[in-house]
Design a protein around this motif. Structure first.
Motif, PDB file in Angstrom:
ATOM      1  N   ARG C  16      36.006  49.701  37.107  1.00 23.08           N
ATOM      2  CA  ARG C  16      34.758  47.807  37.770  1.00 23.08           C
ATOM      3  C   ARG C  16      35.327  47.464  38.136  1.00 23.08           C
ATOM      4  O   ARG C  16      36.596  46.385  37.732  1.00 23.08           O
ATOM      5  CB  ARG C  16      34.021  48.172  36.779  1.00 23.08           C
ATOM      6  N   ASP C  18      35.021  43.938  38.151  1.00 25.80           N
ATOM      7  CA  ASP C  18      33.976  42.760  37.978  1.00 25.80           C
ATOM      8  C   ASP C  18      35.555  42.429  36.704  1.00 25.80           C
ATOM      9  O   ASP C  18      35.686  40.850  36.400  1.00 25.80           O
ATOM     10  CB  ASP C  18      32.825  42.907  37.483  1.00 25.80           C
ATOM     11  N   ILE C 116      36.912  30.208  29.866  1.00 28.34           N
ATOM     12  CA  ILE C 116      35.742  30.689  29.388  1.00 28.34           C
ATOM     13  C   ILE C 116      35.028  30.411  30.637  1.00 28.34           C
ATOM     14  O   ILE C 116      34.745  31.689  31.770  1.00 28.34           O
ATOM     15  CB  ILE C 116      34.875  30.409  28.846  1.00 28.34           C
ATOM     16  N   LEU C 120      33.372  32.979  33.755  1.00 32.01           N
ATOM     17  CA  LEU C 120      31.995  33.342  33.891  1.00 32.01           C
ATOM     18  C   LEU C 120      31.451  33.075  34.826  1.00 32.01           C
ATOM     19  O   LEU C 120      30.846  33.748  36.308  1.00 32.01           O
ATOM     20  CB  LEU C 120      30.889  32.239  32.504  1.00 32.01           C
ATOM     21  N   LEU C 123      32.852  36.202  38.078  1.00 32.53           N
ATOM     22  CA  LEU C 123      32.106  36.452  37.759  1.00 32.53           C
ATOM     23  C   LEU C 123      30.860  36.896  38.132  1.00 32.53           C
ATOM     24  O   LEU C 123      30.483  37.651  39.386  1.00 32.53           O
ATOM     25  CB  LEU C 123      31.999  36.957  36.310  1.00 32.53           C
ATOM     26  N   GLY C 124      30.146  35.569  37.896  1.00 31.87           N
ATOM     27  CA  GLY C 124      29.286  35.450  38.574  1.00 31.87           C
ATOM     28  C   GLY C 124      28.591  35.171  40.172  1.00 31.87           C
ATOM     29  O   GLY C 124      28.146  35.766  40.781  1.00 31.87           O
ATOM     30  N   ASP C 127      29.249  38.567  41.678  1.00 32.29           N
ATOM     31  CA  ASP C 127      28.286  40.007  40.548  1.00 32.29           C
ATOM     32  C   ASP C 127      27.323  40.127  42.560  1.00 32.29           C
ATOM     33  O   ASP C 127      26.381  39.516  43.182  1.00 32.29           O
ATOM     34  CB  ASP C 127      27.478  39.052  40.142  1.00 32.29           C
ATOM     35  N   ASP C 130      24.460  43.692  39.890  1.00 35.05           N
ATOM     36  CA  ASP C 130      24.705  44.373  38.072  1.00 35.05           C
ATOM     37  C   ASP C 130      23.745  43.046  37.919  1.00 35.05           C
ATOM     38  O   ASP C 130      23.398  43.672  36.686  1.00 35.05           O
ATOM     39  CB  ASP C 130      25.911  44.233  38.513  1.00 35.05           C
ATOM     40  N   GLY C 131      24.114  42.185  37.978  1.00 30.82           N
ATOM     41  CA  GLY C 131      24.048  40.895  36.927  1.00 30.82           C
ATOM     42  C   GLY C 131      22.677  40.255  36.569  1.00 30.82           C
ATOM     43  O   GLY C 131      21.843  39.173  36.294  1.00 30.82           O
ATOM     44  N   THR C 132      21.907  40.372  37.954  1.00 31.83           N
ATOM     45  CA  THR C 132      20.364  39.624  38.351  1.00 31.83           C
ATOM     46  C   THR C 132      19.651  40.155  37.389  1.00 31.83           C
ATOM     47  O   THR C 132      19.453  41.515  37.086  1.00 31.83           O
ATOM     48  CB  THR C 132      20.198  40.203  39.787  1.00 31.83           C
ATOM     49  N   PRO C 133      19.176  39.123  36.602  1.00 31.23           N
ATOM     50  CA  PRO C 133      17.749  39.989  36.100  1.00 31.23           C
ATOM     51  C   PRO C 133      16.570  40.848  36.483  1.00 31.23           C
ATOM     52  O   PRO C 133      16.574  41.149  37.882  1.00 31.23           O
ATOM     53  CB  PRO C 133      16.690  38.298  35.945  1.00 31.23           C
TER      54      PRO C 133
END
Lengths: 361, 504, 138
Positions: C16, C18, C116, C120, C123-124, C127, C130-133
């Motif tokens: 993966r 990410d 942290i 994050l 990662l954002g 992206d 994948d991570g979208t609402p």
């Protein structure tokens, strides 16, 4: 009581809280009486509803339609019990304020049971929720389901006894030195007759509540129960009628076992007597409704409910007059002692202040 | 002194209140004040999007909250009343005289809140479409508002107990209501409630939405965003609160001595708050970025952190208040500051209404070989000492249980005999070394009597019963003379009260 | 043995993309911590955070098609609040790290927070969809 007869030394006379009342006394009394009556009405609906639901569910084992009726009644408890609790807080606040010395003393003397009201009520409520919300899922285990309802009923019957014991104990300062926990307070005269009076009121009040409920239900909902509307209303009236008839016996017993008080009880007795007369009228109305034709039943509900309201108000007012008769003289002694104490405290403060000032010089 | 002494010798009286109160705070904040706006928002969003899954989830979360708040939540609220009136009737009675109308209004709001939650829950399925649904959503937001208002009123009373502010000179409801700690505490508790609710709701989602349903991730992310927005506000509110508390402390302690110990507590609170907020943030941001990769157990971390912080917060709140139960007005033992001069002159026993009789178990452990009259005299001293203890110490200390007096003495004096001179000498000046302790309210002789009782406790481990078990003995003039060892009664105090004398 | 572990690690990372992003961010943070220079931390850390935040912002703006008002406030919040808060917290973390002596509570918390938040943000920024609402995708 003869004013010149000394008060025995073993009657405790504590000091009160030395802060002014937050409102004129009549306002607090009004809050206490009005909201207490509202509270107790919903307590009656809750306890009576639990009892009736249990009885009809048991009958429903043989005749299915009674099971549906029991479910209808059980469904009302959820809302009634929440309102009963929330309406109790205001009167609790008022009695805390008006009768601080009396109420807190009685609470402390029966403290273990007093505070266990909380877990007991929580358990009773959780059981009623299980009883109501798992009704259909527990069709296969009726015995357990009935047992849950039975335990809830027992708890609902026991909790008012704790309150009643406290409310009774607070009226008699001369007993405070002799009480050892809840059971000995329970044994004081008049607790059990008053309790019987309360227990009988539960089916009576919930009977009228059911008449109100089934009068306003839609035809479809009534048809679902398997009863006719007239049958249901008559059933409610019967529950209201017979226990009320029994009150003509229990009520006077509770009345005549009331302990002697230092103040006059004439006012209280007058109101109680009046309420007996109004109850008679109420019974006449109810018997006419029960005996009347199906088509006309429920027409006089407004009258019956109003008469019940008058009875309840008279009872509440009479109860207050009796309470005042019981504590008024003692309260004067408390008041005098509190003032005296405040005066002494002030004097001691001044003394200490001047001693400090002298020491500084 | 004026009420029979309710006493729990194992759990401790404060333990009773703390158990009930912390349970109530958690349910009130986490399942009512914070959760109701979240549920209403979910319902609203689902309606806007025409997505029934939001509606279903919102209803399930609400039903869970309904079951808990209307049983344990409502009853622990009443339980605070019942337990506080047992444990410290003096303080609650005084607070009621000041805050009657605040509580009365709060009660009316509470009635509204209960009716709204009943209506909101029970009409959810009936008012499901069209205009009825819109009305139902409004009901939800109204419920959220009223839940918050009840908290906003109660927080004022809590603030008042720490620092009554202008009330001490003005004695009005409004001056008490607007005490200096009020707004900061409200600013802290409001987002705290929202964050707690978010964490609880995230914990519930996996129970209500199946693992293979993609909606689980969507819902988790939504609730996580809610919590994420609240978390920094918790920290901001906490900092504000942290900044005003020393002011309140100075009013209460009046001595710089305590500041060291207090600074430690304050620092610890701040550190716990920071760690908690970071823990919440980490988990919540994880849930937003990769909701599908979030194991359920991880959600326990912020939940436990919040419990820890809330618990510690309430302890700091209690600590700040000491040695008072109502700042500068009433000490934690229930005696008014203004009455101290009198009590220290004449003694607590001179005005006490009740004696707390020794049980047979409590009479054990007397020295061997005492003649009957000596034994009787010693027992009278111990009885008097017990009465002093019950009136002046037992609101916070037990004999042998939590925060026990014997535990403290053991730590200080070990196994050497706890002679009266030793303990009395210490207790007399204790409040100077430990400013969170109230000064001893009685006379030197009462200190000595209590010393005799404490010495007896070294040899007797029987639990001390409260009035709820052993009852009380009303102190008659004869008994008072015996207990205080006072000279024979003067004419004035020997005259029994009659109606004539009492109403003069 | 080591080669075997490394190849498994490589396979795990490659499975993966990410994962690689997060590892890279963590490595950068670790290097910054090891160097122990406040200035480097401020500039390099700050630049990295800014870069990620800018990338996320550009992508979000593109998704709005220039008109944020068509979105539900909740969807807007889901899109903007997490990266905005993460960026703000990362900035706060840098301030804490730079302003306090190593070993102090504030410094340690600052490092934890930065690790942290930066991970994050990275990662954002990396992206795709994948991570979208889900709601925004629909």
């Amino acid at each position: 009581m003869n004013p010149n007869v000394p008060v025995p030394h073993d009657i405790p006379v504590p000091h009160d809280i030395p802060l002014p009342m937050p409102a004129p006394e009549p306002v607090l009394v009004a809050v206490l009486i009005v909201f207490f009556l509202m509270h107790i009405a919903f307590v009656n609906f809750m306890v009576g509803g639990a009892l009736l639901s249990f009885i009809y569910e048991a009958r429903g084992l043989k005749q299915k339609r009674y099971d549906r009726l029991a479910y209808e009644i059980a469904s009302t408890i959820t809302a009634n019990k929440s309102i009963a609790v929330v309406l109790g807080v205001g009167p609790l606040l008022a009695i805390n304020t008006l009768y601080t010395v009396y109420f807190y003393t009685a609470n402390a003397l029966t403290g273990a049971l007093w505070v266990s009201i909380i877990p007991l009520v929580v358990i009773a409520f959780v059981l009623t929720y299980i009883h109501k919300y798992l009704w259909h899922r527990m069709e296969g285990m009726k015995a357990l389901h009935l047992a849950i309802s039975g335990v809830a009923c027992l708890l609902f019957l026991f909790i008012p006894l704790i309150f009643l014991t406290n409310i009774n104990l607070m009226l008699f300062p001369e007993k405070w030195g002799t009480v050892h926990g809840f059971l000995s307070a329970l044994a004081l005269p008049n607790v059990l007759p008053r309790y019987a009076h309360f227990v009988l009121a539960c089916p009576a009040m919930v009977g009228l509540f059911l008449v109100w409920l089934f009068r306003r239900r839609s035809d479809a909902e009534i048809a679902d129960t398997g009863f006719s509307r007239a049958e249901l209303i008559r059933l409610g009236y019967r529950w209201a009628f017979w226990p009320t008839m029994a009150q003509f016996l229990v009520g006077p017993v509770a009345l005549f076992t009331l302990p002697h008080t230092s103040g006059s009880q004439a006012g209280a007795f007058g109101l109680f007597g009046l309420s007996i007369l109004v109850s008679l009228a109420l019974c006449v109305v109810m018997i006419r409704e029960i005996r009347g034709p199906d088509g006309a039943i429920g027409r006089m509900f407004g009258l019956a409910a109003s008469l019940m309201l008058v009875v309840v108000v008279l009872m509440g007012a009479g109860r207050h007059l009796y309470r005042e008769a019981a504590v008024s003289e003692h309260r004067e002694m408390v008041r005098a002692k509190t003032l005296e104490y405040a005066r002494k405290a002030e004097e001691a403060r001044r003394q200490a202040a001047s001693a400090t000032a002298a020491a500084v010089k | 002194m004026d009420f029979p002494v309710f006493h729990l010798d194992i759990l401790g009286n404060r333990g009773l209140i703390a158990t009930i109160a912390i349970l109530h705070v958690l349910i009130n904040h986490g399942l009512a004040v914070g959760l109701m706006p979240l549920v209403a928002a979910m319902e609203w969003y689902g309606h806007k999007r025409g997505d029934a899954r939001w509606d279903k989830l919102a209803y399930r979360i609400l039903f869970f909250a309904f079951l808990i708040t209307t049983t344990v939540g409502a009853l622990t609220g009443v339980g605070i009343w019942l337990s506080v009136s047992l444990v410290n009737p003096y303080s609650i009675a005084s607070l009621i005289r000041v805050f009657f109308w605040a509580w009365f209004v709060e009660w009316l709001v509470f009635i509204t809140e209960v009716c709204l939650i009943l209506a909101y829950t029970l009409t959810w399925k009936k008012w499901a479409t069209g205009a009825a649904k819109v009305r139902h959503i409004r009901l939800g937001f109204a419920l959220a508002f009223f839940s918050w208002v009840t908290m906003a009123i109660i927080v004022s009373i809590l603030g008042f107990m720490m620092d009554p502010g202008n009330w001490l000179s003005q004695h009005t409801l409004w001056s008490g209501f607007t005490n200096p700690v009020y707004l900061p505490q409200l600013a802290f508790r409001t987002p705290l409630a929202a964050a707690m609710a978010g964490v609880i709701a995230m914990f519930l989602v996996p129970f209500f939405v199946k693992r293979d349903d993609p909606f689980r991730a969507t819902a988790l992310r939504a609730i996580a965003v809610w919590t994420l927005v609240a978390a920094p506000l918790v920290l901001a509110g906490g900092l504000w609160y942290y900044a005003v508390v020393p002011e309140a402390m100075r009013d209460n302690f009046g001595v710089a001595l305590a500041s060291l110990q207090f600074a430690e507590w304050q620092q610890k609170f701040l550190e716990i708050a920071v760690v908690t907020v970071v823990a919440i943030l980490a988990v919540v941001q994880w849930a937003i970025t990769r909701p599908q990769l979030l194991p359920r157990v991880v959600l326990i971390v912020p939940f436990v952190a919040i419990l820890w912080m809330t618990g510690h917060f309430e302890r700091v709140r209690e600590f700040v208040r000491k040695p008072y139960v109502i700042g500068s007005y009433m000490y934690a033992n229930g005696f008014r500051v203004d009455d101290y001069a009198l009590l220290q002159r004449d003694g607590v026993l001179a005005y006490a209404t009740y004696s707390n009789p020794l049980t047979d178990a409590e009479k054990a452990g007397l020295p061997e070989g005492l003649a009957a009259p000596e034994r009787a005299a010693l027992l009278t001293r111990i009885q008097a000492g017990k009465d002093v203890f019950m009136n002046t110490c037992s609101r916070c200390h037990t004999g042998h249980g939590v925060n026990s007096i014997t535990g403290h003495l053991q730590r200080m004096f070990g196994d050497q005999p706890w002679r009266s001179e030793l303990t009395a000498g210490y207790i007399e000046n204790m409040h100077e070394a430990q400013p969170f302790m109230p000064p001893f309210p009685g006379t030197a002789r009462e200190l000595e009597l209590m010393g005799a009782y404490l010495e007896h406790l070294q040899h007797n481990a029987a639990p001390i019963p409260g009035a709820q078990q052993a009852g009380v003995v009303v102190i008659t003039p004869t008994l008072r003379a015996a207990l205080t060892g006072a000279p024979p009664l003067t004419q004035a105090s020997a005259t029994p009260l009659t109606r004539e004398t009492s109403t003069r | 043995m080591i080669a075997h572990a490394l190849s498994r690690l490589g396979a795990w990372l490659a499975a993966r993309p990410d994962r690689l992003t997060v590892v890279n961010a963590l490595l950068l943070t670790a290097i910054l911590i090891l160097l122990g220079s406040a200035d480097l931390f401020r500039f390099v850390g700050g630049a990295a955070v800014l870069l990620c935040a800018a990338a996320i912002l550009v992508r979000s703006l593109r998704r709005m098609d220039g008109n944020p008002l068509t979105l539900h406030p909740y969807d807007l919040a889901v899109m903007l609040a997490p990266p905005a808060i993460a960026a703000a917290l990362a900035a706060l973390a840098i301030i804490l790290v730079v302003g306090h002596a190593p070993g102090s509570f504030a410094h340690t918390m600052g490092l934890v927070l930065f690790t942290i938040e930066f991970a994050l943000l990275a990662l954002g920024a990396s992206d795709g969809g994948d991570g979208t609402p889900e709601a925004a995708r629909a």
